[in-house]
Write an enzyme that holds these catalytic residues in place. Sequence first.
Site, PDB file in Angstrom:
ATOM      1  CE  LYS A 321      -0.632 -12.267   8.168  1.00  0.00           C
ATOM      2  NZ  LYS A 321       0.249 -13.501   7.826  1.00  0.00           N
ATOM      3  CG  HIS A 322      -3.385  -4.879   3.329  1.00  0.00           C
ATOM      4  ND1 HIS A 322      -4.528  -3.964   3.203  1.00  0.00           N
ATOM      5  CD2 HIS A 322      -2.559  -4.304   4.149  1.00  0.00           C
ATOM      6  CE1 HIS A 322      -4.352  -3.109   4.049  1.00  0.00           C
ATOM      7  NE2 HIS A 322      -3.202  -3.155   4.559  1.00  0.00           N
ATOM      8  CB  ALA A 323      -6.677  -8.959  -0.688  1.00  0.00           C
TER       9      ALA A 323
END
Length: 688
Positions: A321-323
């Site tokens: 997932k995106h940071a």
Amino acid sequence: MTGARPCAAEKRRARERGGGGGGGGGGGGAGQAANAALERKRRPVQAAGGMSGARGAGLAMAALLLAASVLSAALLASGGSSELGAEAEPPRDLDKKRHIELKMDQALLLIHNELLGTQLSVYWNSERCYHCLPQALVNVSGSAEHGSPSTAAAAVSTQHQSILQLNDTLEEKEVCRLEYKFGEFGNYSLLVKHVHNGVNEIGCDLVVNKNPVDSNLPVRIAFLVGLSVIIAVCLLRFLLSLDDFNNWISKAINSRETDRLINSELGSPSRADQLSGDAQPDTWRPSAMRLRLHSVDTFRGIALILMVFVNYGGGKYWYFKHASWNGLTVADLVFPWFVFIMGSSIFLSMTSILQRGCSKLRLLGKIVWRSFLLICLGIIIVNPNYCLGPLSWDEVRIPGVLQRLGVTYFVVAVLELSFAKPVPDSCASERRCSSLQDIISSWPQWLFMLMLESIWLALTFFLPVPGCPVGYLGPGGIGDLGKYPNCTGGAAGYIDRLLLGDDHLYQHPSSTVLYHTMVAYDPEGILGTINSIVMAFLGVQAGKILLYYKDQTKDILIRFTAWCCFLGLISVALTKISENEGFIPVNKNLWSISYVTTLSSFAFFILLLLYPVVDVKGLWTGAPFLYPGMNSILVYVGHEVFQNYFPFQWKLQDNQSHKEHLVQNIVATALWVLIAYILYKKKVFWKI
């Protein structure tokens, strides 16, 4: 069909965006329901999808990868069964009065307070939440008598290391503090009591009641299965390159023995052409093929397949997932790489078109039309605000991935077209090209890029933002001790909200998961587009290196290495090799300049590996990534439109299982590779 993504999927994606570990979870109960997710029996999910990479063995490769995908699904399904084994099941008799249903990436924490008359307030924080306010987790009443502790339960995040702080509620002073990395579906007890060791102190001891499950086991199994498939494919390609093996296959399959003998003794027409002295047709074939660099298509395909996988959920693992704000995860790599390769393709294709005699005015028209189509596809077809109902201009999301690609493509392509020059013959055919010819010839473009970057730096660090410090780069919310809750993104967020309005931005940015931000913020906003243009231009430079120093492999590799190191050093200087303490942290939401230099450095390094392997030595055809790389728009739009349709998604036996999500996402991604392969074999390419 409309092409709209169903609402439920976008809400799910909004909840799951961000890799920070979304809070400590709810407090106030543990019991039989806490174990519900752990007591379900799971059945294996089998699926298939595969690709072929060897020339002349398409069907054999497809069959092999198909079988491998089935095996992968079966192994993942069986390998993940330990998630629900008796070893991982929390005991029912620890606290039957309270009810907490554990979700994915959560563990059960029981706080036993043996302090007489001392009520405790338990606060939680994640180590990845930078300078964040502690979040209230649960309150524990004081013990009524010795030997009868008060108990409260809470679900805590297992994605990253947790910071627990216990305070005396009445005196508002810290009792104890500890840091611990909880395991998924584990069961833990925190014992708070007086320690009699000559000094009346309070001790906090953490006890593991039941061991957690190994939630990363499915990823390791998937990796091993993929590695096995690669080895099997390489072995099959090696066997197919042997004449004896080919003859044995032909003898076993082909019943027309006479034709086989004729071809083997006298040579087939294709072999005769290679051995004959009249090789004029073949002399044109290599030059035509060399115009298409398969390493570029392969790199594009790698970025695209990773993008499809993480967009489909990536098994719901935090690193797919995106940071939440600063830092990098796998999901943060793919979009800038796609932009970089788009820049390389702009120069290579534009040079080829101009060499064929196309006028600049006609090419400009094509550039404008393609940019317009990309923006329209992003706004009308691939728009997450369909979740709010039928498309309405009052709430339509204006920025987006395809919109940014359209704007970036337009600016970079028009810039290159405006200053387009023929590739010098001395560079293309002889070894007399200046060592900096690819840079010197582009000095007007470099001047324009420096001007754009100056604008980004000036707006980011000097634009006054109401209620926020000048030059703020933080996430807002509970970050920075909650001082600037509505300052998410600083100048970047302010410009988007001012020019586009809150309703036209992405409503669930990744920062909401960890930093609990409340304002809309779009990671594909206006200010960040400047740096995506810079990223694409660095890709143009890679394309110029490939064309200016054509057939000079050593010079190409030296320049790729130089760019990789140069950009890497810039990143080191800007970030101080720190996630949060640098001058300009690596940040995908902001598309910071350090993010661009870091990912561009990685991109040059990948080309440094792919170019000699794929285009020079021919050790790898680029399969299976080559196929989606040559049909990128179709795969991207298709995977977004059909995301919630079978066979790309189905109802899971247990929605809180990493294993089941991973199997589903791998199969869905493999199906798009298979679709791209079929279209490649039929020579169907969707271009706009």
